[in-house]
Motif scaffolding. Structure first.
Motif, PDB file in Angstrom:
ATOM      1  N   ALA A 132       0.848  -1.191   0.000  1.00  0.00           N
ATOM      2  CA  ALA A 132       0.000   0.000   0.000  1.00  0.00           C
ATOM      3  C   ALA A 132       0.881   1.238   0.000  1.00  0.00           C
ATOM      4  N   VAL A 133       0.547   2.198  -0.864  1.00  0.00           N
ATOM      5  CA  VAL A 133       1.263   3.464  -0.937  1.00  0.00           C
ATOM      6  C   VAL A 133       0.350   4.539  -0.359  1.00  0.00           C
ATOM      7  N   LEU A 134       0.815   5.209   0.686  1.00  0.00           N
ATOM      8  CA  LEU A 134       0.039   6.239   1.376  1.00  0.00           C
ATOM      9  C   LEU A 134       0.789   7.555   1.261  1.00  0.00           C
ATOM     10  N   ASP A 135       0.179   8.522   0.582  1.00  0.00           N
ATOM     11  CA  ASP A 135       0.855   9.776   0.249  1.00  0.00           C
ATOM     12  C   ASP A 135       0.296  10.933   1.062  1.00  0.00           C
ATOM     13  N   GLU A 136       1.123  11.488   1.979  1.00  0.00           N
ATOM     14  CA  GLU A 136       0.731  12.629   2.819  1.00  0.00           C
ATOM     15  C   GLU A 136      -0.620  12.367   3.480  1.00  0.00           C
ATOM     16  N   LEU A 137      -0.729  11.215   4.103  1.00  0.00           N
ATOM     17  CA  LEU A 137      -2.009  10.731   4.618  1.00  0.00           C
ATOM     18  C   LEU A 137      -2.611  11.625   5.683  1.00  0.00           C
ATOM     19  N   THR A 138      -1.783  12.242   6.537  1.00  0.00           N
ATOM     20  CA  THR A 138      -2.338  12.955   7.696  1.00  0.00           C
ATOM     21  C   THR A 138      -2.222  14.470   7.593  1.00  0.00           C
ATOM     22  N   THR A 139      -1.861  14.993   6.427  1.00  0.00           N
ATOM     23  CA  THR A 139      -1.792  16.435   6.269  1.00  0.00           C
ATOM     24  C   THR A 139      -3.165  17.058   6.504  1.00  0.00           C
ATOM     25  N   GLY A 140      -3.210  18.089   7.339  1.00  0.00           N
ATOM     26  CA  GLY A 140      -4.463  18.795   7.599  1.00  0.00           C
ATOM     27  C   GLY A 140      -5.290  18.240   8.734  1.00  0.00           C
ATOM     28  N   LEU A 141      -4.886  17.094   9.307  1.00  0.00           N
ATOM     29  CA  LEU A 141      -5.644  16.515  10.411  1.00  0.00           C
ATOM     30  C   LEU A 141      -5.233  17.147  11.737  1.00  0.00           C
ATOM     31  N   ASP A 142      -6.166  17.177  12.690  1.00  0.00           N
ATOM     32  CA  ASP A 142      -5.808  17.646  14.018  1.00  0.00           C
ATOM     33  C   ASP A 142      -4.948  16.580  14.697  1.00  0.00           C
ATOM     34  N   PRO A 143      -4.226  16.945  15.769  1.00  0.00           N
ATOM     35  CA  PRO A 143      -3.277  15.997  16.379  1.00  0.00           C
ATOM     36  C   PRO A 143      -3.894  14.665  16.791  1.00  0.00           C
ATOM     37  N   GLN A 144      -5.108  14.669  17.346  1.00  0.00           N
ATOM     38  CA  GLN A 144      -5.717  13.406  17.771  1.00  0.00           C
ATOM     39  C   GLN A 144      -6.075  12.537  16.576  1.00  0.00           C
ATOM     40  N   ALA A 145      -6.649  13.147  15.534  1.00  0.00           N
ATOM     41  CA  ALA A 145      -6.988  12.379  14.329  1.00  0.00           C
ATOM     42  C   ALA A 145      -5.733  11.820  13.677  1.00  0.00           C
ATOM     43  N   ARG A 146      -4.645  12.585  13.740  1.00  0.00           N
ATOM     44  CA  ARG A 146      -3.391  12.103  13.165  1.00  0.00           C
ATOM     45  C   ARG A 146      -2.911  10.863  13.912  1.00  0.00           C
ATOM     46  N   ARG A 147      -2.952  10.912  15.246  1.00  0.00           N
ATOM     47  CA  ARG A 147      -2.487   9.766  16.027  1.00  0.00           C
ATOM     48  C   ARG A 147      -3.390   8.549  15.840  1.00  0.00           C
ATOM     49  N   ASP A 148      -4.687   8.787  15.690  1.00  0.00           N
ATOM     50  CA  ASP A 148      -5.602   7.680  15.406  1.00  0.00           C
ATOM     51  C   ASP A 148      -5.252   7.030  14.069  1.00  0.00           C
ATOM     52  N   THR A 149      -4.909   7.871  13.088  1.00  0.00           N
ATOM     53  CA  THR A 149      -4.541   7.355  11.763  1.00  0.00           C
ATOM     54  C   THR A 149      -3.239   6.570  11.836  1.00  0.00           C
ATOM     55  N   TRP A 150      -2.296   7.034  12.645  1.00  0.00           N
ATOM     56  CA  TRP A 150      -1.040   6.291  12.811  1.00  0.00           C
ATOM     57  C   TRP A 150      -1.309   4.888  13.340  1.00  0.00           C
ATOM     58  N   GLN A 151      -2.222   4.777  14.289  1.00  0.00           N
ATOM     59  CA  GLN A 151      -2.544   3.464  14.834  1.00  0.00           C
ATOM     60  C   GLN A 151      -3.135   2.565  13.754  1.00  0.00           C
ATOM     61  N   LEU A 152      -3.966   3.148  12.883  1.00  0.00           N
ATOM     62  CA  LEU A 152      -4.550   2.374  11.787  1.00  0.00           C
ATOM     63  C   LEU A 152      -3.457   1.853  10.848  1.00  0.00           C
ATOM     64  N   ILE A 153      -2.472   2.702  10.566  1.00  0.00           N
ATOM     65  CA  ILE A 153      -1.390   2.283   9.676  1.00  0.00           C
ATOM     66  C   ILE A 153      -0.607   1.131  10.288  1.00  0.00           C
ATOM     67  N   GLU A 154      -0.355   1.206  11.594  1.00  0.00           N
ATOM     68  CA  GLU A 154       0.345   0.105  12.267  1.00  0.00           C
ATOM     69  C   GLU A 154      -0.487  -1.174  12.228  1.00  0.00           C
ATOM     70  N   ASP A 155      -1.805  -1.027  12.345  1.00  0.00           N
ATOM     71  CA  ASP A 155      -2.681  -2.196  12.272  1.00  0.00           C
ATOM     72  C   ASP A 155      -2.653  -2.811  10.873  1.00  0.00           C
ATOM     73  N   VAL A 156      -2.582  -1.958   9.853  1.00  0.00           N
ATOM     74  CA  VAL A 156      -2.526  -2.445   8.472  1.00  0.00           C
ATOM     75  C   VAL A 156      -1.241  -3.251   8.259  1.00  0.00           C
ATOM     76  N   ARG A 157      -0.132  -2.745   8.742  1.00  0.00           N
ATOM     77  CA  ARG A 157       1.124  -3.474   8.618  1.00  0.00           C
ATOM     78  C   ARG A 157       1.052  -4.820   9.334  1.00  0.00           C
ATOM     79  N   ALA A 158       0.358  -4.844  10.479  1.00  0.00           N
ATOM     80  CA  ALA A 158       0.218  -6.093  11.239  1.00  0.00           C
ATOM     81  C   ALA A 158      -0.542  -7.148  10.450  1.00  0.00           C
ATOM     82  N   ARG A 159      -1.321  -6.723   9.457  1.00  0.00           N
ATOM     83  CA  ARG A 159      -2.054  -7.658   8.606  1.00  0.00           C
ATOM     84  C   ARG A 159      -1.180  -8.225   7.493  1.00  0.00           C
ATOM     85  N   GLY A 160       0.096  -7.813   7.450  1.00  0.00           N
ATOM     86  CA  GLY A 160       1.021  -8.341   6.453  1.00  0.00           C
ATOM     87  C   GLY A 160       1.203  -7.479   5.229  1.00  0.00           C
ATOM     88  N   VAL A 161       0.687  -6.244   5.272  1.00  0.00           N
ATOM     89  CA  VAL A 161       0.803  -5.344   4.127  1.00  0.00           C
ATOM     90  C   VAL A 161       2.074  -4.513   4.264  1.00  0.00           C
TER      91      VAL A 161
END
Length: 315
Positions: A152-181
């Motif tokens: 998966a290629v994710l380009d500037e995924l969190t630009t413009g998000l508030d700090p909490q939304a950004r951290r929530d998105t980071w957790q999602l990305i880590e979860d995606v990697r845990a699925r083998g992506v």
């Protein structure tokens, strides 16, 4: 581990403008690999060539053993992409978008399961135009994953998000990697790169400056330690300036800032203790990825406000 993306001596120009001058990098299976650099560095052009959206002027690219130009049809079945400027029709519903995108793939993921995983289960009937910034980013990730991609290629995924939304998105990305992506992440946020990436390619002015782990990049920078504290009683600066580990002492109001080498903290606290001085609100700053960025590129990265306000269409 086997490489899933290989880029060698990539060049790409638009007329007289050189976007990518000489970029080389290798992404290993299962890692989060970051492409870090300021706006205009050539990050997005690089990943668009990897995705097959741009034809490079010269250089070699292999993704999962496929050529992005010659084998583009097959590559799209194995590569998920979240574009920097992706936009969905405002009236399209979340569930409809996932079903539509899923129809493009041979073995799509279950849209309902994907929405559940990414916290969108209650938004299936919500129109895309009604989503918050964080919800739109969750949907972007879902659309990148709907084809069950290996990369998966994710380009500037969190630009413009508030700090909490950004951290929530980071957790999602880590979860995606845990699925083998395997994830190729494009960013200019230092904290994001430090938090998520196993390795980073620092790109500036269209060239690969260095490829290393976040810790490895930081270790390349010989930066002084900075020690901040409020002393319990006034003291003569010569108490600290005479220490060989200390290079400077300055006062910022009632806060003392001491700079020195890696052993400065032990030296300073020992002297203060021997003189019955308590270092209140003690804080130590070490070299970080931003220090490495400045040292290696000669300029500071854009902060969030500047990047959000002046975000270009392509970089």
């Amino acid at each position: 581990m086997p490489a899933v993306i290989e880029v060698h001596n990539l060049h790409k120009s638009y007329g007289d403008t050189v976007a990518v001058d000489d970029v080389s990098l290798t992404v290993q299976e299962g890692e989060i690999f970051g492409i870090l650099g300021p706006n205009g560095a050539g990050k997005t052009t690089t990943v668009e060539c990897v995705e097959g959206l741009r034809r490079p002027d010269r250089g070699e690219i292999s993704v999962l053993g496929l050529d992005p130009q010659r084998d583009r049809a097959e590559l799209t079945q194995q590569l998920g992409v979240q574009l920097q400027d992706g936009e969905l029709p405002g009236r399209l519903k979340v569930g409809e978008a996932l079903t539509l995108y899923g129809s493009f793939y041979r073995t799509p993921a279950d849209p309902r399961a994907l929405m559940e995983t990414l916290g969108l289960a209650d938004k299936s009937s919500t129109r895309c135009g009604k989503l918050s910034g964080g919800q739109r980013q969750r949907l972007s990730i879902a659309l990148a994953l709907i084809g069950n991609p290996r990369v998966a290629v994710l380009d500037e995924l969190t630009t413009g998000l508030d700090p909490q939304a950004r951290r929530d998105t980071w957790q999602l990305i880590e979860d995606v990697r845990a699925r083998g992506v395997t994830i190729l992440l494009v960013t200019h946020f230092m904290e994001e790169a430090e938090r998520l990436c196993d390795r980073i390619a620092l790109i500036d002015m269209g060239r690969t400056v260095v490829v290393d782990t976040p810790a490895g990049l930081t270790e390349r920078v010989q930066t002084e330690q900075r020690i901040h504290f409020r002393p319990s009683v006034p003291f003569d600066d010569r108490l600290l300036t005479g220490l060989p580990e200390v290079t400077g002492v300055v006062h910022r109001g009632d806060v003392v800032v001491v700079t020195g080498n890696d052993n400065a903290l032990n030296a300073v606290t020992s002297v203060l203790a021997r003189n019955n001085i308590v270092a209140r609100q003690l804080r130590v700053e070490q070299a970080g990825l931003e220090d490495a960025f400045v040292a290696l590129t000669g300029r500071r990265p854009e902060n969030e406000r500047h990047a959000s306000r002046n975000r270009p269409g392509r970089n």
